[in-house]
Scaffold this motif. Sequence first.
Motif, PDB file in Angstrom:
ATOM      1  N   THR A  79      40.836 -19.840 -33.329  1.00 23.30           N
ATOM      2  CA  THR A  79      40.296 -21.203 -33.421  1.00 23.30           C
ATOM      3  C   THR A  79      39.040 -21.344 -32.564  1.00 23.30           C
ATOM      4  O   THR A  79      38.077 -22.002 -32.966  1.00 23.30           O
ATOM      5  CB  THR A  79      41.379 -22.234 -32.999  1.00 23.30           C
ATOM      6  N   ASP A 117      41.323 -23.267 -40.979  1.00 27.76           N
ATOM      7  CA  ASP A 117      42.048 -22.794 -39.792  1.00 27.76           C
ATOM      8  C   ASP A 117      43.538 -22.999 -40.048  1.00 27.76           C
ATOM      9  O   ASP A 117      44.003 -24.138 -40.079  1.00 27.76           O
ATOM     10  CB  ASP A 117      41.578 -23.569 -38.553  1.00 27.76           C
ATOM     11  N   GLN A 130      43.163 -26.897 -38.039  1.00 33.51           N
ATOM     12  CA  GLN A 130      44.532 -26.384 -37.911  1.00 33.51           C
ATOM     13  C   GLN A 130      45.559 -27.515 -38.078  1.00 33.51           C
ATOM     14  O   GLN A 130      46.556 -27.366 -38.767  1.00 33.51           O
ATOM     15  CB  GLN A 130      44.672 -25.706 -36.552  1.00 33.51           C
TER      16      GLN A 130
END
Length: 327
Positions: free
Chosen positions: A43, A159, A83
Amino acid sequence: MSIITVNNLTKTFKTLTAVDDISFSVNEGEVFGFLGPNGAGKTTTINILCTLLSSTAGAASIAGNDCAQNPDEVRTAIGIIFQDTTLDTGLTAYENLKFHAYLYNLDRALTERRIDEMLNVVELQSRKHDLIKNFSGGMKRRLEIARGLLHYPRVLFLDEPTIGLDPQTRNTIWDFINTLRKKEKITVFMTTHYMEEAENCDRIAIMDHGRIIAMDTPGRLKEMVHGDVITLVTSDNELARMELQKTFGVEARVENGALSLEAEKGDELIPRLIHGLSVTTLSVGLKKPTLNDVFLRLTGRTIRDEGPRDNKEVTREFVRSHRRAQR
Ligand SMILES: Nc1ncnc2c1ncn2[C@@H]1O[C@H](COP(=O)(O)OP(=O)(O)OP(=O)(O)O)[C@@H](O)[C@H]1O
Ligand SMILES: [Mg+2]
């Protein structure tokens, strides 16, 4: 032709080196993946590429624009799916997309056209005016993908695109990404710690402790682990072990009541073994090497399928910096 270029990129947080001198490039139209355990630096790398974070050393560029020097040009060229979900659950699908179009300065007519186009792409047109809080996990993810594509980015960052979704929804999302990629010729940069998901990539960089420890196609990475593992249970394992050695020249181990041996092409060897042995074969198992075996071979550890780190703060920063860029 490479669309993403990263040279000797490093990011340190106080004493921690999250990204440690990594270099790679991604070709236009490629699906490129970062595979690595929690805290590997996946990330952090994405955040630098997406201009949300500055690097400590080294450089990155997207579509010929340096991520540090020309962040506005980079942002126009990219779409990002974070994410953690960043949809506003109190708004409808349409309102979420409209807000994004506003951040990207799309004019009103274009906004309406693109929203309809992208809702069709992700097959959510019929849910256009429904509140996000009534969407399933898979639907939310599809809507986020639609949002990431709204301004026609050349590179889509994903992500952990299917984190927390069940395997079936995960497959549906991947079918969808693969179709999209054929239609739109988009470059996809993704991170994951799901092995099966990494198999969808044209190339994978395996990351550990901020470093890229291997980078290749999934097939070639798996060739690093020699052969398949065959397990056999026979009526007399010790006799079978000796016969395997004498007749086939293979070394087998007897473990937990089963014979275990490695072979280059296990599926071709198994029928020959069964025919060639004088003892009766009671059961057969064949295990092809996985990317986890590759990681294990490289590091001596396995990639654990754990939950991700919280990313909400990063998302807020993205929205804030977008607003700053628009001013
Ligand atoms: N803003 C920050 N301040 C301090 N440390 C950070 C920060 N962001 C990330 N880190 C640290 O950098 C390392 C890499 O984190 P990163 O989020 O990039 O990992 P990741 O590979 O994406 O992991 P995951 O699979 O859990 O998502 C971790 O040790 C993390 O704690
Ligand atoms: Mg992460």
